[in-house]
Design an enzyme around this catalytic site. Structure first.
Site, PDB file in Angstrom:
ATOM      1  N   ALA A 212     -10.588  -0.151   4.209  1.00 18.39           N
ATOM      2  CA  ALA A 212     -10.698  -1.264   4.661  1.00 18.39           C
ATOM      3  C   ALA A 212     -11.802  -2.035   4.742  1.00 18.39           C
ATOM      4  O   ALA A 212     -12.759  -1.471   4.742  1.00 18.39           O
ATOM      5  CB  ALA A 212     -10.271  -1.073   6.352  1.00 18.39           C
ATOM      6  N   VAL A 213     -11.883  -3.359   4.343  1.00 19.86           N
ATOM      7  CA  VAL A 213     -13.054  -4.285   3.864  1.00 19.86           C
ATOM      8  C   VAL A 213     -12.758  -5.640   4.477  1.00 19.86           C
ATOM      9  O   VAL A 213     -11.658  -5.936   4.387  1.00 19.86           O
ATOM     10  CB  VAL A 213     -13.361  -4.345   2.638  1.00 19.86           C
ATOM     11  CG1 VAL A 213     -14.565  -5.257   2.380  1.00 19.86           C
ATOM     12  CG2 VAL A 213     -13.618  -2.936   1.766  1.00 19.86           C
ATOM     13  N   ARG A 219     -14.241  -7.915  -3.086  1.00 23.06           N
ATOM     14  CA  ARG A 219     -14.840  -8.040  -4.334  1.00 23.06           C
ATOM     15  C   ARG A 219     -16.375  -8.250  -4.497  1.00 23.06           C
ATOM     16  O   ARG A 219     -16.923  -9.139  -5.113  1.00 23.06           O
ATOM     17  CB  ARG A 219     -14.280  -9.611  -4.780  1.00 23.06           C
ATOM     18  CG  ARG A 219     -12.882  -9.475  -4.965  1.00 23.06           C
ATOM     19  CD  ARG A 219     -12.226 -10.533  -5.468  1.00 23.06           C
ATOM     20  NE  ARG A 219     -10.627 -10.693  -5.375  1.00 23.06           N
ATOM     21  CZ  ARG A 219      -9.937  -9.794  -6.554  1.00 23.06           C
ATOM     22  NH1 ARG A 219     -10.608  -9.022  -7.324  1.00 23.06           N
ATOM     23  NH2 ARG A 219      -8.506  -9.937  -6.298  1.00 23.06           N
ATOM     24  N   ASP A 250       0.480  -2.927  -5.987  1.00 23.30           N
ATOM     25  CA  ASP A 250      -0.930  -3.365  -5.372  1.00 23.30           C
ATOM     26  C   ASP A 250      -1.852  -3.129  -6.587  1.00 23.30           C
ATOM     27  O   ASP A 250      -2.330  -2.111  -6.626  1.00 23.30           O
ATOM     28  CB  ASP A 250      -1.393  -2.787  -4.129  1.00 23.30           C
ATOM     29  CG  ASP A 250      -2.571  -3.281  -3.552  1.00 23.30           C
ATOM     30  OD1 ASP A 250      -3.349  -4.164  -4.311  1.00 23.30           O
ATOM     31  OD2 ASP A 250      -3.014  -3.091  -2.329  1.00 23.30           O
ATOM     32  N   TYR A 257      -9.002   1.964  -7.850  1.00 22.14           N
ATOM     33  CA  TYR A 257      -8.977   3.626  -7.718  1.00 22.14           C
ATOM     34  C   TYR A 257      -8.801   4.252  -9.078  1.00 22.14           C
ATOM     35  O   TYR A 257      -9.702   5.336  -9.411  1.00 22.14           O
ATOM     36  CB  TYR A 257      -7.830   4.137  -7.113  1.00 22.14           C
ATOM     37  CG  TYR A 257      -7.604   3.415  -5.600  1.00 22.14           C
ATOM     38  CD1 TYR A 257      -8.815   3.363  -4.743  1.00 22.14           C
ATOM     39  CD2 TYR A 257      -6.290   3.333  -5.051  1.00 22.14           C
ATOM     40  CE1 TYR A 257      -8.696   2.790  -3.522  1.00 22.14           C
ATOM     41  CE2 TYR A 257      -6.311   2.747  -3.941  1.00 22.14           C
ATOM     42  CZ  TYR A 257      -7.299   2.585  -3.104  1.00 22.14           C
ATOM     43  OH  TYR A 257      -7.103   2.079  -1.777  1.00 22.14           O
TER      44      TYR A 257
END
Length: 297
Positions: A212-213, A219, A250, A257
């Site tokens: 989570a960010v 970005r 997604d 990843y």
């Protein structure tokens, strides 16, 4: 029936959970209830008692955070998470650095754990048309409760919550340490059979989840820093494989990843979410285990 007897009936486990659910679920979702406080305003009526009870509920609704005394006792017994000396990272305790970000293990302090819950809640909460603030607060409390349970019930070499923060010296003066946290990820040692069948020669792996960010920091390489720290932790714990899941549609997450070295090896059955049925893919990364790691195994 007296009020005390009524309260006892309402709080019996059988009235809160079906018998088929586990005690772990009940521990996460139903903290121990406390009796309503007596009014101390001398002569105040039912309304005053209700106001006092409401204030106390708001203060204690996440009652499983450790007190200062409990934190000190736990530090003496097992040490604070992330305080493992040089083995936990560089001289500043960071497992990895990327640009302006450093990633370390989360500290077992109330303010930092609340910040982690806030970051994950803002990343995963699905807004609703009505009472969105209420549902967000409820979701955040659930995230915090689950986090505290994992920290308290997991060995330090089987679970770690990693946090990404700014390492700029100027921000350290104007902000409290926990306010610098902008990204979070969970790392757990697992042995799920459906994943192990895609791996060779191991009986455990490091599973990465809950990345989570905060929206305003996306970005900006925070996710990259988190994944690098997960890899550093896997090498410390001497695991050859890392695994994670991503939604098939997604593209942003899967691209992140893939750049970090993960490859798709399998697809999960349809996964039900708030926005409908979505398919997830299993992604694996094999780490270059050096000879000294193999000797230590």
């Amino acid at each position: 029936m007296s009020p005390a007897a009524t309260m006892a009936v309402l709080l019996r486990p059988s009235t809160l959970l079906p018998s088929s659910q586990s005690t772990t679920t009940s521990r996460l979702r139903f903290p121990v209830a406390t009796p309503l406080p007596r009014c101390r305003h001398g002569g105040a009526g039912k309304k005053s008692r209700l106001l006092v009870a409401r204030r106390r509920w708001r203060r204690d609704r996440v009652a499983c955070l450790p007190t200062k005394e409990e934190e000190e006792e736990e530090e003496e017994e097992v040490g604070v998470a992330g305080d493992g000396g040089e083995e936990d990272g560089d001289e500043d305790g960071y497992l990895a650095r990327e640009g302006e970000w450093g990633v370390r293990r989360m500290g077992r302090v109330g303010e930092e754990m609340r910040r982690v819950a806030l970051v994950q809640a803002e990343a995963f909460h699905v807004p609703v048309a009505l009472f969105n603030d209420f549902f967000f607060d409820f979701f955040k409390a659930e995230v915090l409760s689950a986090l505290i349970y994992r920290v308290r019930n997991s060995p330090p070499d089987r679970y770690a919550c990693l946090v990404a923060e700014e390492v700029d010296a100027t921000s350290q003066i104007s902000e409290a340490p926990f306010e610098k946290i902008v990204g979070v990820v969970d790392c757990t040692v697992q042995n799920e059979a459906d994943i192990l069948k895609n791996l060779q020669g191991v009986d455990e792996y490091l599973y990465v989840s809950g990345i989570a960010v905060l929206p305003s920091f996306r970005r900006r390489k925070v996710g990259t820093a988190l994944l690098k720290a997960c890899e550093a932790l896997a090498l410390q714990w001497r695991h050859r494989f890392m695994a994670l899941r991503a939604y098939e549609d997604d593209d942003g997450a899967r691209g992140l990843y893939s750049k970090a070295g993960y490859r798709v090896v399998a697809k999960d059955p349809g996964w039900v979410t708030w926005v409908g049925r979505r398919r997830r893919v299993l992604m694996i990364k094999e780490l270059p285990i050096h000879e000294h790691h193999l000797e230590q195994q």
